[in-house]
Design a protein around this motif. Structure first.
Motif, PDB file in Angstrom:
ATOM      1  N   THR A  78       0.840  -1.201   0.000  1.00 45.68           N
ATOM      2  CA  THR A  78       0.000   0.000   0.000  1.00 45.68           C
ATOM      3  C   THR A  78       0.874   1.249   0.000  1.00 45.68           C
ATOM      4  O   THR A  78       2.063   1.190   0.316  1.00 45.68           O
ATOM      5  CB  THR A  78      -0.937   0.041   1.225  1.00 45.68           C
ATOM      6  OG1 THR A  78      -0.157   0.233   2.394  1.00 45.68           O
ATOM      7  CG2 THR A  78      -1.747  -1.236   1.352  1.00 45.68           C
ATOM      8  N   LEU A  79       0.270   2.365  -0.315  1.00 41.78           N
ATOM      9  CA  LEU A  79       1.013   3.626  -0.366  1.00 41.78           C
ATOM     10  C   LEU A  79       1.218   4.245   1.008  1.00 41.78           C
ATOM     11  O   LEU A  79       2.063   5.112   1.173  1.00 41.78           O
ATOM     12  CB  LEU A  79       0.277   4.618  -1.274  1.00 41.78           C
ATOM     13  CG  LEU A  79       0.122   4.186  -2.736  1.00 41.78           C
ATOM     14  CD1 LEU A  79      -0.720   5.191  -3.501  1.00 41.78           C
ATOM     15  CD2 LEU A  79       1.476   4.005  -3.389  1.00 41.78           C
ATOM     16  N   ASN A  80       0.441   3.814   1.986  1.00 44.59           N
ATOM     17  CA  ASN A  80       0.538   4.378   3.329  1.00 44.59           C
ATOM     18  C   ASN A  80       1.606   3.602   4.116  1.00 44.59           C
ATOM     19  O   ASN A  80       1.437   2.415   4.388  1.00 44.59           O
ATOM     20  CB  ASN A  80      -0.811   4.286   4.038  1.00 44.59           C
ATOM     21  CG  ASN A  80      -0.838   5.010   5.352  1.00 44.59           C
ATOM     22  OD1 ASN A  80       0.193   5.271   5.955  1.00 44.59           O
ATOM     23  ND2 ASN A  80      -2.032   5.328   5.822  1.00 44.59           N
ATOM     24  N   ILE A 113      -4.318   4.891   0.646  1.00 47.18           N
ATOM     25  CA  ILE A 113      -3.834   5.847  -0.346  1.00 47.18           C
ATOM     26  C   ILE A 113      -3.541   7.176   0.330  1.00 47.18           C
ATOM     27  O   ILE A 113      -4.341   7.657   1.123  1.00 47.18           O
ATOM     28  CB  ILE A 113      -4.889   6.042  -1.457  1.00 47.18           C
ATOM     29  CG1 ILE A 113      -5.150   4.717  -2.161  1.00 47.18           C
ATOM     30  CG2 ILE A 113      -4.456   7.108  -2.438  1.00 47.18           C
ATOM     31  CD1 ILE A 113      -6.324   4.740  -3.099  1.00 47.18           C
TER      32      ILE A 113
END
Length: 188
Positions: A107-109, A165
Motif C-alpha cells: 500500500t502507499l501508506n 492511499i
C-alpha cells in the motif's frame, strides 16, 4: 492612451480572476477526493468494528464452569479466546492479531498494517488493511487493568483507520473506541 491602459488593466485583472478560479477548482477537486477517501475509510472502519464487537461480545459463550478460562492469550495486539459459537458443546478458538508494517508494504501508506482473524487455527483471514492501530486493554470485574487471563471481564478496544492511499501528502484518519463486556464472562 487611456484605452490601452484600460485594456492592460482588464487583462491583468481577468488573468488574476482566472488564476483564482483555477486554484479554487483545484482545491475543490482535492477536497472531493479526500472526502471520498474518508468515506471509504469510514465504511472499512464500520465493517471492522462491527465484526470485532460481535466476536468479542461472544467471548466465553458456552463455558459454564467458572474454572474454565475463556481467554487463552492476551496482549495488546494479539488476542485469542474460546467460545461455543454453534451451541453444540464444541469450543472454537478465535484469534485476532495485527501485523507489522511490512505485511502491508504494497500500500502507499507507510503506517498501514493488516488485522487478521483466525478461526480454529485455520488460515488467517485478512479483516482489514488501512488499519494503523489496534490495541486491546484488559479489565477485571472491578474495572482495573489486568494481565490475569482468568480475571478478564471486559475489553477496551481501540482501532485507528487510515486510507491505504495518500493523496497530496494527506490521508483521512478515523478512530473507534469501545469497551466490550461479554455477558458470558460476567456470570463468574
Amino acid at each position: 492612451m487611456n484605452s490601452w491602459l484600460a485594456l492592460i488593466a482588464s487583462t491583468i485583472i481577468g488573468g488574476m480572476v482566472l488564476l483564482w478560479f483555477n486554484g479554487f477548482r483545484n482545491d475543490l477537486q482535492r477536497d472531493s477526493y479526500l472526502n471520498l477517501l474518508e468515506d471509504l475509510s469510514y465504511n472499512n472502519l464500520e465493517e471492522v468494528s462491527s465484526l470485532v464487537e460481535y466476536d468479542f461480545a461472544r467471548i466465553g459463550v458456552g463455558i459454564n464452569d467458572p474454572r474454565e478460562v475463556a481467554v487463552l492469550n492476551a496482549d495488546s495486539t494479539d488476542f485469542t479466546f474460546e467460545l461455543d459459537a454453534n451451541n453444540d458443546g464444541v469450543f472454537e478458538t478465535m484469534r485476532y492479531y495485527l501485523s507489522d508494517t511490512s505485511a502491508a508494504a504494497y500500500t502507499l501508506n507507510p503506517r498501514d498494517r493488516i488485522l487478521f482473524r483466525v478461526e480454529n487455527g485455520g488460515a488467517p483471514q485478512k479483516i482489514s488493511s488501512g488499519l494503523t492501530d489496534f490495541k486491546i486493554t484488559f479489565y477485571d470485574d472491578a474495572g482495573a487493568v489486568t494481565a490475569d487471563l482468568a480475571a478478564m471481564r471486559s475489553f477496551g478496544v481501540r482501532i485507528v483507520m487510515e486510507n491505504e492511499i495518500i493523496y497530496d501528502n494527506q490521508t483521512p484518519m478515523l478512530a473507534w473506541e469501545s469497551r466490550i463486556t461479554p455477558s458470558a464472562l460476567t456470570m463468574y
